[in-house]
Design a protein around this motif. Structure first.
Motif, short mmCIF file in Angstrom:
data_model
loop_
_atom_site.label_atom_id
_atom_site.label_comp_id
_atom_site.label_asym_id
_atom_site.label_seq_id
_atom_site.Cartn_x
_atom_site.Cartn_y
_atom_site.Cartn_z
N HIS A 132 5.16 1.63 -3.36
CA HIS A 132 5.98 0.73 -4.14
C HIS A 132 4.87 0.25 -5.49
O HIS A 132 5.44 0.42 -6.58
CB HIS A 132 6.42 -0.28 -3.51
CG HIS A 132 7.09 -1.41 -4.27
ND1 HIS A 132 8.52 -1.11 -4.79
CD2 HIS A 132 6.63 -2.59 -4.52
CE1 HIS A 132 8.82 -2.05 -5.34
NE2 HIS A 132 7.95 -3.37 -5.44
N HIS A 133 3.64 0.05 -5.02
CA HIS A 133 2.72 -0.55 -5.99
C HIS A 133 2.44 0.82 -7.02
O HIS A 133 2.47 0.40 -8.39
CB HIS A 133 1.49 -0.66 -5.40
CG HIS A 133 1.31 -1.95 -4.70
ND1 HIS A 133 0.41 -2.04 -3.55
CD2 HIS A 133 2.07 -3.04 -4.52
CE1 HIS A 133 0.63 -3.32 -3.28
NE2 HIS A 133 1.78 -3.84 -3.47
N ASN A 173 11.76 3.93 -7.82
CA ASN A 173 11.14 3.51 -6.72
C ASN A 173 11.78 4.50 -5.33
O ASN A 173 10.82 4.93 -4.50
CB ASN A 173 11.25 2.28 -6.37
CG ASN A 173 10.52 1.73 -5.16
OD1 ASN A 173 9.01 1.71 -5.13
ND2 ASN A 173 11.22 1.29 -4.21
N GLN A 201 9.14 7.06 -3.24
CA GLN A 201 9.38 6.83 -1.76
C GLN A 201 9.72 8.25 -0.95
O GLN A 201 9.02 8.62 -0.08
CB GLN A 201 10.19 5.75 -1.24
CG GLN A 201 9.79 4.51 -1.64
CD GLN A 201 8.62 3.78 -0.98
OE1 GLN A 201 8.01 4.46 -0.17
NE2 GLN A 201 8.24 2.74 -1.35
N ASN A 226 1.59 4.31 3.64
CA ASN A 226 2.04 3.01 3.49
C ASN A 226 3.12 2.96 2.37
O ASN A 226 2.83 3.15 0.95
CB ASN A 226 0.98 2.08 3.26
CG ASN A 226 1.29 0.63 3.35
OD1 ASN A 226 2.63 0.25 2.95
ND2 ASN A 226 0.60 -0.30 3.88
N PRO A 227 4.28 2.73 2.50
CA PRO A 227 5.61 2.41 1.63
C PRO A 227 5.26 1.30 0.67
O PRO A 227 5.61 1.38 -0.52
CB PRO A 227 6.72 1.97 2.58
CG PRO A 227 6.42 2.51 4.02
CD PRO A 227 4.90 2.37 4.09
N GLN A 228 4.46 0.29 1.24
CA GLN A 228 4.09 -0.57 0.05
C GLN A 228 3.18 -0.15 -0.94
O GLN A 228 3.20 -0.69 -2.24
CB GLN A 228 3.56 -2.04 0.70
CG GLN A 228 3.45 -3.03 -0.10
CD GLN A 228 4.71 -3.68 -0.73
OE1 GLN A 228 5.66 -3.62 -0.04
NE2 GLN A 228 4.34 -4.09 -1.80
N ARG A 229 2.36 0.74 -0.57
CA ARG A 229 1.59 1.18 -1.68
C ARG A 229 2.12 2.04 -2.61
O ARG A 229 1.87 2.24 -3.74
CB ARG A 229 0.31 1.86 -0.77
CG ARG A 229 -0.74 0.94 -0.22
CD ARG A 229 -2.08 1.47 -0.14
NE ARG A 229 -3.14 0.42 0.31
CZ ARG A 229 -4.34 0.64 0.29
NH1 ARG A 229 -5.00 1.51 -0.34
NH2 ARG A 229 -5.18 -0.65 0.70
#
Length: 208
Positions: free
Chosen positions: A163-164, A145, A149, A158-161
């Motif tokens: 992560h996905h 991860n 990143q 977007n960091p959450q994307r």
């Protein structure tokens, strides 16, 4: 009488050489895909050492498999060094996809897949029976991860994307590598291009 420093250094070098030989032998044996290769005792016999040597070097089978995983991680540490930098988003995604496609078919990756196939599937069982191995595998997830990143850190993504994407892309790439190994009728170059485009589009949509 204390052991001379030179004797201790020789003993340490011999021990490290034995440890390295066992780890390399484990990767070579596991990479064959033979389920029977997932045996620390068998690997020890292959290089002419006893189970006591395994215990001295690694503690037990759990410590041995954790060390094998760490050994392969160290050998592949620089694999994604070229995925960050000044390249545009899609080129970075393509770099990750292409690197995984090549890397997952390498001996180290085949060894890891064979080992993982022999380990308990249930995370609770894995933690209970192989705690050191489970901890090493968890650290891989965290490192992966962080690698993803870092690959997009200087872009407006977007960091959450990210992560996905980090969560699903190893499995997706294993599927493509499996198709390659089985002799797929699909055009895997097109499949990789489609996956690259889909990931790039998803990350782009998550930009502010």
């Amino acid at each position: 009488m204390a052991e001379p420093d030179s004797a201790r250094r020789t003993s340490n070098r011999r021990g490290m050489a034995t440890r390295e030989a066992m780890l390399n032998a484990a990767v070579e044996a596991l990479a064959t895909g033979d389920p029977a290769a997932v045996s620390a005792n068998r690997i020890a016999k292959q290089i002419g050492v006893t189970w006591g040597t395994v215990q001295y070097q690694f503690g037990d089978a759990d410590g041995f498999w954790a060390a094998v995983l760490h050994h392969t991680a160290e050998r592949r540490a620089g694999l994604f060094a070229s995925t960050d930098g000044g390249a545009p988003l899609r080129a970075r995604v393509a770099g990750i996809v292409d690197t995984l496609f090549s890397g997952l078919d390498a001996p180290d990756s085949r060894a890891i897949e064979n080992l993982r196939a022999a380990l308990p599937r249930n995370p609770d069982d894995l933690d209970r029976l192989y705690p050191a191995t489970a901890a090493e595998l968890r650290s891989w997830g965290q490192s992966w991860n962080e690698t993803c990143q870092k690959a997009f850190a200087d872009l407006d993504v977007n960091p959450q994307r990210v992560h996905h994407v980090a969560a699903f892309i190893p499995g997706a790439m294993r599927g493509l590598v499996s198709e390659k190994q089985l002799g797929s009728y699909a055009d895997l170059d097109e499949a990789r291009e489609g996956l690259t485009n889909a990931i790039a589009a998803y990350l782009s949509e998550g930009s502010d």
